[in-house]
Design an enzyme around this catalytic site. Structure first.
Site, PDB file in Angstrom:
ATOM      1  N   ARG A   1     -43.345 -52.483  -2.608  1.00 36.05           N
ATOM      2  CA  ARG A   1     -42.351 -51.396  -2.749  1.00 36.05           C
ATOM      3  C   ARG A   1     -42.961 -50.380  -3.697  1.00 36.05           C
ATOM      4  NH1 ARG A   1     -36.002 -51.893  -3.941  1.00 36.05           N
ATOM      5  NH2 ARG A   1     -36.162 -52.263  -1.703  1.00 36.05           N
TER       6      ARG A   1
ATOM      7  N   HIS B   1     -37.990 -47.292   4.948  1.00 38.52           N
ATOM      8  CA  HIS B   1     -37.506 -48.611   4.525  1.00 38.52           C
ATOM      9  C   HIS B   1     -37.322 -49.465   5.791  1.00 38.52           C
ATOM     10  CE1 HIS B   1     -36.039 -51.687   2.065  1.00 38.52           C
ATOM     11  NE2 HIS B   1     -34.929 -51.170   1.574  1.00 38.52           N
TER      12      HIS B   1
ATOM     13  N   GLN C   1     -35.217 -52.722   5.809  1.00 34.14           N
ATOM     14  CA  GLN C   1     -33.776 -52.478   5.796  1.00 34.14           C
ATOM     15  C   GLN C   1     -33.266 -52.176   7.203  1.00 34.14           C
ATOM     16  OE1 GLN C   1     -31.550 -52.582   3.094  1.00 34.14           O
ATOM     17  NE2 GLN C   1     -30.116 -52.504   4.797  1.00 34.14           N
TER      18      GLN C   1
ATOM     19  N   ASP D   1     -25.816 -44.024   2.188  1.00 33.53           N
ATOM     20  CA  ASP D   1     -26.738 -44.521   1.165  1.00 33.53           C
ATOM     21  C   ASP D   1     -26.532 -43.642  -0.071  1.00 33.53           C
ATOM     22  OD1 ASP D   1     -28.816 -45.732  -0.218  1.00 33.53           O
ATOM     23  OD2 ASP D   1     -30.423 -44.725   0.901  1.00 33.53           O
TER      24      ASP D   1
ATOM     25  N   CYS E   1     -26.989 -49.779   2.915  1.00 32.19           N
ATOM     26  CA  CYS E   1     -28.145 -50.635   2.579  1.00 32.19           C
ATOM     27  C   CYS E   1     -27.946 -51.340   1.239  1.00 32.19           C
ATOM     28  CB  CYS E   1     -29.413 -49.801   2.560  1.00 32.19           C
ATOM     29  SG  CYS E   1     -29.344 -48.414   1.401  1.00 32.19           S
TER      30      CYS E   1
ATOM     31  N   ARG F   1     -31.079 -59.337   5.771  1.00 33.15           N
ATOM     32  CA  ARG F   1     -32.427 -59.039   5.263  1.00 33.15           C
ATOM     33  C   ARG F   1     -33.273 -60.308   5.259  1.00 33.15           C
ATOM     34  NH1 ARG F   1     -33.142 -54.612   1.921  1.00 33.15           N
ATOM     35  NH2 ARG F   1     -35.311 -55.256   2.090  1.00 33.15           N
TER      36      ARG F   1
HETATM   37  N1  NVA Z   1     -32.555 -44.673  -0.688  1.00 31.39           N
HETATM   38  C1  NVA Z   1     -32.487 -45.733  -1.655  1.00 31.39           C
HETATM   39  C2  NVA Z   1     -32.512 -47.067  -0.974  1.00 31.39           C
HETATM   40  C3  NVA Z   1     -32.396 -48.251  -1.890  1.00 31.39           C
HETATM   41  C4  NVA Z   1     -32.509 -49.548  -1.171  1.00 31.39           C
HETATM   42  C5  NVA Z   1     -33.629 -45.612  -2.625  1.00 31.39           C
HETATM   43  O1  NVA Z   1     -34.758 -45.342  -2.194  1.00 31.39           O
HETATM   44  O2  NVA Z   1     -33.400 -45.765  -3.828  1.00 31.39           O
HETATM   45  N1   CP Z   2     -31.351 -52.453   0.164  1.00 29.64           N
HETATM   46  C1   CP Z   2     -32.336 -52.773  -0.691  1.00 29.64           C
HETATM   47  O1   CP Z   2     -33.517 -52.637  -0.382  1.00 29.64           O
HETATM   48  O2   CP Z   2     -31.901 -53.289  -1.865  1.00 29.64           O
HETATM   49  P1   CP Z   2     -32.790 -53.561  -3.162  1.00 29.64           P
HETATM   50  O3   CP Z   2     -33.197 -52.230  -3.713  1.00 29.64           O
HETATM   51  O4   CP Z   2     -31.880 -54.323  -4.076  1.00 29.64           O
HETATM   52  O5   CP Z   2     -33.988 -54.369  -2.766  1.00 29.64           O
END
Ligand code: NVA
Ligand code: CP
Length: 313
Positions: free
Chosen positions: A101, A128, A131, A223, A263, A291
Site C-alpha cells: 500500500r 484499490h 477493494q 467513500d 469501502c 475482503r
Molecule cells: N479513498 C480512501 C480509501 C481508503 C480505503 C483512501 O485512499 O484513503
Molecule cells: N477499505 C480499506 O482498504 O480499509 P483499510 O484502509 O482499513 O485497509
C-alpha cells in the site's frame, strides 16, 4: 511471466470472474483453505495506515498456510533510500508474494518490474483493486448477476472510484458517478472502461447531480471526501462536498431493493449518515468481510496459477 495485481486490468473480465468464484468457495469454507500454500510467505508493506487490508490479508494468508510478514515503510531500508528495484530483488528471495500500500502507482509498477514474485496493489493514490473485488463479490451475493445493475458512486473520483470504473467495464454494469467539478475520475480510466463496456455491456455515466445518479440505482456507494495523503485538503473538501452526503432522503430515490456500500473507513456525518450506515440497506460489514475471501483467492491464484483449490503438493 510473473502474475501481478497492479490494477484490475491485470485480471481482466475472466480473471475477476474466476476470483469471485474461488472467493465464494473460500467463504463457504470460512477461509480455512486446508493450508493450500504451506510454507508460503507473503510480505505486506504499508506506507499508509490500514485496518481491513492488513488484517484481512493476514487472516487470508494464515488460512492458506502462509506466513504473513507485515512491515511499515519506516521499518524498511526503503525509507532510508534503498531503491525499489533492489528491495524487489531481495524480497523476491525470501517471499512467495508481496502486497504493498503506497502513494504513487508507479512504485507498485516498479516493484513488479524487478520482482520475481507476484506483486499485489493494496491501494495506491490511483487504484484499490482489492477493494473492488470485495465490492463486486458483495453485489454478486445480493443480486446474483452483475450485468445490467446500476451502481451510483457519490463523492470523490478517487482510487476506489477508479477501480470500480474498471470493474464496471469488465463486468458490464452501469456506474453512475456524481462528483463536484474538479473531482472527476481520471478521463483515461473512464475512456478505457467505456471501451470495455462496448463488449461487456454497462456504461460509465459522469455528472454533478447526486439525485440523478442515485435514481433507480441498485446500489449506492460512497467513500471519504479526503483520502489518505489529502489531510491538508480536508477543510476545503468538506465545503466542496457538502451536498454529497448519502442520507435516507437520497437512498429513498434508489430502487426499493437497493443496498448501500462503502469501502470504509467511513467519516460518519460527512459522506454518509449514521442512519444509512446502520440501516437495513447497509451491507458494509459483509463487504468488509469479503475482503478476506477475495484476497485469499487472489493470493492462491497468483502464487499457483490455479483458479480452483487443489491439494497442496
Ligand atoms: N479513498 C480512501 C480509501 C481508503 C480505503 C483512501 O485512499 O484513503
Ligand atoms: N477499505 C480499506 O482498504 O480499509 P483499510 O484502509 O482499513 O485497509
Amino acid at each position: 511471466m510473473t502474475r501481478h495485481l497492479l490494477t484490475l486490468d491485470s485480471l481482466g473480465r475472466e480473471g475477476i470472474l474466476a476470483n469471485l468464484a474461488l472467493a465464494r468457495d473460500l467463504k463457504a469454507r470460512k477461509g480455512m483453505a486446508q493450508a493450500a500454500l504451506p510454507g508460503g510467505r507473503v510480505g505486506l508493506i504499508f506506507d499508509k495506515p490500514s485496518t481491513r487490508t492488513r488484517v484481512s490479508f493476514e487472516a487470508a494468508a494464515w488460512g492458506l498456510g502462509m506466513l504473513p510478514i507485515t512491515l511499515r515503510h519506516d521499518e524498511l531500508q526503503l525509507g532510508r533510500g534503498e531503491t525499489i528495484a533492489d528491495t524487489a530483488r531481495v524480497l523476491s528471495r525470501y517471499l512467495t508474494a508481496l502486497a504493498i500500500r503506497t502513494f504513487d502507482q508507479s512504485r507498485v509498477e516498479e516493484l513488479a518490474r524487478y520482482a520475481t514474485i507476484p506483486i499485489i496493489n493494496a491501494l495506491t493514490d490511483d487504484h484499490h483493486p482489492c477493494q473492488a473485488l470485495a465490492d463486486v463479490m458483495s453485489l454478486q451475493e445480493e443480486f446474483g448477476e452483475l450485468a445490467g445493475l446500476r451502481v451510483a458512486f457519490i463523492g470523490d473520483g478517487n482510487n476506489v472510484c477508479h477501480s470500480l470504473i474498471q470493474a464496471a467495464g469488465y463486468l458490464g454494469f452501469t456506474l453512475a458517478i456524481s462528483t463536484p467539478e474538479g473531482y472527476e475520475p481520471k478521463p483515461e480510466i473512464v475512456e478505457a472502461a467505456r471501451v470495455n463496456c462496448r463488449t461487456n455491456g454497462g456504461s460509465i455515466e459522469l455528472g454533478r447531480d447526486v439525485r440523478a445518479a442515485v435514481r433507480g440505482a441498485d446500489a449506492v456507494y460512497t467513500d471519504v471526501w479526503a483520502s489518505m495523503g489529502q489531510e491538508k485538503e480536508r477543510e476545503e473538501r468538506a465545503y466542496v462536498f457538502a451536498g454529497y452526503c448519502v442520507n435516507t432522503e437520497l437512498m429513498a430515490l434508489a430502487a426499493p431493493r437497493a443496498i448501500f456500500l462503502h469501502c470504509l473507513p467511513a467519516h460518519r456525518g460527512d459522506e454518509v449518515t449514521d442512519e444509512v450506515m446502520d440501516g437495513p440497506q447497509s451491507r458494509v460489514w459483509d463487504e468488509a468481510e469479503n475482503r478476506w475471501y477475495t484476497e485469499q483467492a487472489l493470493l492462491y491464484t497468483l502464487v499457483t496459477g490455479r483458479e480452483q483449490l487443489e491439494p497442496a503438493g
